[in-house]
Scaffold this active site. Structure first.
Site: not given
Ligand code: 13P
Length: 250
Positions: A11, A213, A173, A97, A9, A95, A167
């Protein structure tokens, strides 16, 4: 048959040129077939170019979102049909976010999932609890409500076309990863919910990814768990060698 998947992803990272360079690098690294399906989730503007670039390779492409409306006067939105027309096969939805920053609630996500499916896209549907919810021991309750609110309305046949991604928001992150035991515990719980709703076979065939992560150091341990069928990777998917190392964990 349950699919193993490693999905990236990106982003809101990479210009078109940078994205093309990353996809090109990955494609050449994956010339021999890996032991899992590989998906890259890119911003909308990259989709058509990247889908064309990876055509015929082992890599499939995902959008990171789609609109909750079919078509029409929704300035700035991108419909599921438009995503499909780029050559993408998947669409990341739900997601954390998007839930947190763009106020996507259960009802909006329910519409998005339906539209994605109707337009021939496979949703990668994300669920997971906040840090406070984990600390209060409410993680099971939270993922159950997220599933009931947006995807358990689907028929068994429709549901078999979605991939789930657990997740935990506190792990995204942050460098904090759920331990493989924590991941396994909740993945097994999610599978039990699917079994109760759709029956044992649908649950057995469902792919449940872990995200948060996940990196080249911890992927092998996470993926060794029976209910962890792969990963949804943020940061580490932006560097070809790191993403490839996660794929190689299978
Ligand atoms: P990270 O791997 O950067 O923690 O992000 C995970 C994520 O949100 C994948 O959709």
């Amino acid at each position: 048959m349950r699919k193993k998947i490693v999905a990236g992803n990106w982003k809101m990272n990479k210009t078109l040129q940078e994205g093309v360079a990353l996809a090109t690098e990955l494609k050449s690294m994956l010339s021999s077939k890996p032991n899992c399906e590989v998906i890259i989730g890119t911003p909308f503007i990259h989709l058509a170019t990247v889908a064309e670039l990876v055509k015929g390779s082992v890599i499939k492409v995902a959008a990171e979102n789609c609109a909750d409306k079919e078509s029409g006067a929704f300035t700035g939105e991108v419909s599921a049909a438009m995503v499909k027309s780029t050559g993408a096969d998947y669409c990341i939805l739900g997601h954390s976010e998007r839930r947190a920053y763009y106020h996507e609630d259960y009802a909006i996500l329910k519409e998005k999932v339906l539209l994605a499916l109707r337009n021939g896209l496979k949703p990668i549907f994300c669920i997971g609890e906040l840090k406070e919810e984990r600390e209060a021991g409410k993680q099971n309750e939270v993922v159950k409500a997220q599933l009931e609110g947006s995807v358990f309305n689907l028929s068994a046949e429709e549901f078999s076309n979605i991939v789930l991604a657990y997740e935990p928001v506190w792990a995204i992150g942050t460098g904090l990863t759920a331990t493989s035991d924590q991941a396994e515990e909740i993945h097994a719980y999610i599978r039990s919910l699917i079994a109760a709703k759709y029956g044992k076979q649908v649950a057995e065939d469902a792919t449940i990814l872990y995200g948060g992560s996940c990196n080249d150091k911890n992927a092998k341990e996470l993926f060794s768990k029976p209910d962890v069928d792969g990963g949804l990777i943020g940061g580490a998917s932006l560097v070809a060698e790191k993403f490839k190392a996660i794929i190689d964990a299978f």
